[in-house]
Design a protein around this motif. Structure first.
Motif, PDB file in Angstrom:
ATOM      1  N   TYR A 116       0.738  -1.265   0.122  1.00  0.00           N
ATOM      2  CA  TYR A 116      -0.052   0.056  -0.180  1.00  0.00           C
ATOM      3  C   TYR A 116       0.843   1.375  -0.077  1.00  0.00           C
ATOM      4  CZ  TYR A 116       1.246   0.465   4.906  1.00  0.00           C
ATOM      5  OH  TYR A 116       1.851   0.761   6.237  1.00  0.00           O
ATOM      6  N   ASN A 117       0.372   2.250  -0.229  1.00  0.00           N
ATOM      7  CA  ASN A 117       0.886   3.742  -0.091  1.00  0.00           C
ATOM      8  C   ASN A 117       2.035   3.611  -1.399  1.00  0.00           C
ATOM      9  OD1 ASN A 117       1.654   6.310   0.409  1.00  0.00           O
ATOM     10  ND2 ASN A 117       3.153   5.682   2.072  1.00  0.00           N
ATOM     11  N   ASN A 118       1.771   3.263  -2.682  1.00  0.00           N
ATOM     12  CA  ASN A 118       2.641   2.976  -3.634  1.00  0.00           C
ATOM     13  C   ASN A 118       1.660   2.924  -4.714  1.00  0.00           C
ATOM     14  OD1 ASN A 118       5.393   1.067  -3.976  1.00  0.00           O
ATOM     15  ND2 ASN A 118       5.286   2.583  -2.616  1.00  0.00           N
ATOM     16  N   TYR A 119       2.259   3.179  -6.048  1.00  0.00           N
ATOM     17  CA  TYR A 119       1.736   3.030  -7.318  1.00  0.00           C
ATOM     18  C   TYR A 119       2.003   1.593  -7.705  1.00  0.00           C
ATOM     19  CZ  TYR A 119       0.404   7.795  -8.211  1.00  0.00           C
ATOM     20  OH  TYR A 119       0.089   9.061  -7.959  1.00  0.00           O
ATOM     21  N   GLU A 120       0.839   0.931  -8.266  1.00  0.00           N
ATOM     22  CA  GLU A 120       1.125  -0.277  -8.903  1.00  0.00           C
ATOM     23  C   GLU A 120       2.082  -0.043  -9.960  1.00  0.00           C
ATOM     24  OE1 GLU A 120      -0.449  -3.308  -8.009  1.00  0.00           O
ATOM     25  OE2 GLU A 120      -2.309  -2.693  -7.064  1.00  0.00           O
ATOM     26  N   ARG A 121       2.584  -1.212 -10.613  1.00  0.00           N
ATOM     27  CA  ARG A 121       3.330  -1.053 -11.836  1.00  0.00           C
ATOM     28  C   ARG A 121       3.007  -0.173 -12.918  1.00  0.00           C
ATOM     29  NH1 ARG A 121       7.606  -1.971  -8.890  1.00  0.00           N
ATOM     30  NH2 ARG A 121       9.152  -1.729 -10.692  1.00  0.00           N
ATOM     31  N   ASP A 122       1.587  -0.139 -13.168  1.00  0.00           N
ATOM     32  CA  ASP A 122       0.904   0.714 -14.206  1.00  0.00           C
ATOM     33  C   ASP A 122       1.235   2.351 -13.883  1.00  0.00           C
ATOM     34  OD1 ASP A 122      -0.971   1.277 -12.138  1.00  0.00           O
ATOM     35  OD2 ASP A 122      -2.618   0.300 -13.076  1.00  0.00           O
TER      36      ASP A 122
END
Ligand code: NAP
Ligand code: ZN
Ligand code: ZN
Length: 348
Positions: A116-122
């Motif tokens: 969480y608190n992160n962008y996914e690879r997209d």
């Protein structure tokens, strides 16, 4: 899309409150996990309150996840529906760089994808964590869990467990070694259990006199109040390893002084303010400060298997989801024995 119930922080100053969102449909290597228990890490609090900067909202914290697989993507090899499963602090990485190829995805050159608190690879979708009813994750970042262990006690292994196992192992802790652990919280209590299981003589360094008996029950051989200057003086140049699992602001110096020749200070705690280090204390005894972030996917499974073999789980206080804000306040008062774990049935 898959609807999910959760608790989220909407800003650094807002309490966590009920929140609904959708998870992605399963890709071919994804599994869908029905979350049974979710551990409460001090990193959840640091991030929900933006103590490290750059937090993204709404934020559903939680990266100590244990549950049951309810569905698998068409290419999934590791799991079948009904299997127990764990998800930890990361859910993806670039998969191509040298650390990723060596299964040290936490050190991915492009940055791992935090749970969480992160962008996914997209780079568009915000990843959301385990204070929720279900999670979708690529099978590489999902672990097998033994059915012999208490599941609530297993959840904290996914962060507190691997974060302390990995540096202790890297430091080569073994019988004959003298190890100190600073900070008796979620990470600290796991560090004591692992260092004892690795055969070391273990000393707990704590600011809380009330934790002395518990430290010994956890397996520590000695308990020392870190505020007791005379007792700390006696321990100067005594230890091979000190593991610093302290969440609050502090200087490294009081722990550095305790290291014998070529001793290592293993830093896992992440206080808001950078600690002060005296170069004179560092060069004395050729001491070393070594940071460590969680552990890679292969090592995390190895740690879970080690725990199943040695019957190691966290000591937990199981709470309902709505208790989370009170749990955070108690964590700030060092009043956790020794990990809060949310029973996700309370949210379903
Ligand atoms: P926790 O359960 O709240 O325990 C922290 C303990 O540190 C407290 O119980 C207290 O123990 C001690 N402490 C707190 N403030 C202190 C201060 N100012 N001076 C000295 N001791 C103090 O926290 P946790 O979940 O174990 O996490 C510990 C730290 O590790 C956090 O900063 C967290 O973000 C970080 N972390 C790092 C990683 C990583 O990959 N490196 C992974 C997870 C967590 P006593 O009462 O015994 O003094
Ligand atoms: Zn954590
Ligand atoms: Zn990578």
């Amino acid at each position: 899309m898959i609807p999910v119930k959760a608790y989220a922080a909407q800003s650094p100053s807002s309490a966590l409150a009920p929140f609904q969102f959708e998870r992605r449909d399963l890709k071919e290597h994804d599994v869908l996990v029905d979350i049974l228990f979710s551990g409460v890490c001090h990193s959840d609090l640091h991030q929900a309150r933006d103590e490290w900067g750059g937090s993204m909202y709404p934020m559903v914290p939680g990266h100590e996840i244990v549950g049951k697989i309810i569905k698998t993507g068409v290419q999934v090899k590791k799991f079948s529906p009904g299997d127990l499963a764990g998800v930890g602090v990361m859910v993806d990485s670039c998969r191509e760089c040298r650390p990723c190829k060596n299964y040290m995805e936490q050190y991915c050159a492009e940055g791992m994808t935090g749970t969480y608190n992160n962008y996914e690879r997209d780079r568009v979708t915000i990843a959301q964590g385990g204070y929720s009813t279900r999670i979708v994750c690529d099978e590489r970042w999902v672990y097998h869990i033994s059915d012999k262990l208490d599941l609530a006690g297993v959840a904290p292994l996914l962060c507190a467990g691997i974060t302390t196992y990995s540096p202790l192992k890297y430091a080569g802790v073994r019988p004959g070694h003298k190890v100190a652990v600073a900070g008796l919280g979620g990470l600290g209590h796991m560090a004591v259990k692992f260092a004892v299981a690795m055969g070391a003589e273990v000393t707990m360094l704590s600011t809380s006199p009330s934790k002395a008996n518990d430290a010994l029950k956890l397996g520590a051989h000695h308990f020392v109040l870190s505020k007791d200057a005379a007792a700390m003086k006696k321990l100067e140049s005594h230890f091979d390893v000190v593991l610093d699992a302290v969440s609050g602001n502090h200087d490294y110096e009081i722990y550095l002084k305790l290291l014998d020749v070529q001793g290592k200070l293993l830093v896992v705690g992440l206080p808001k303010e950078a600690p002060r280090v005296s170069p004179f204390e560092l060069i004395k005894n050729r001491r070393c400060i070594l940071g460590s972030m969680i552990g890679g996917t292969l090592e995390t499974q190895e740690m879970l298997d080690f725990c199943a073999e040695k019957n190691i789980v966290a000591d937990v206080e199981v709470i309902p989801m709505h208790y989370i804000n009170e749990a955070y306040e108690r964590m700030l008062k060092n009043d956790v024995k020794y990990r809060f774990v949310i029973d996700m049935a309370s949210l379903k």
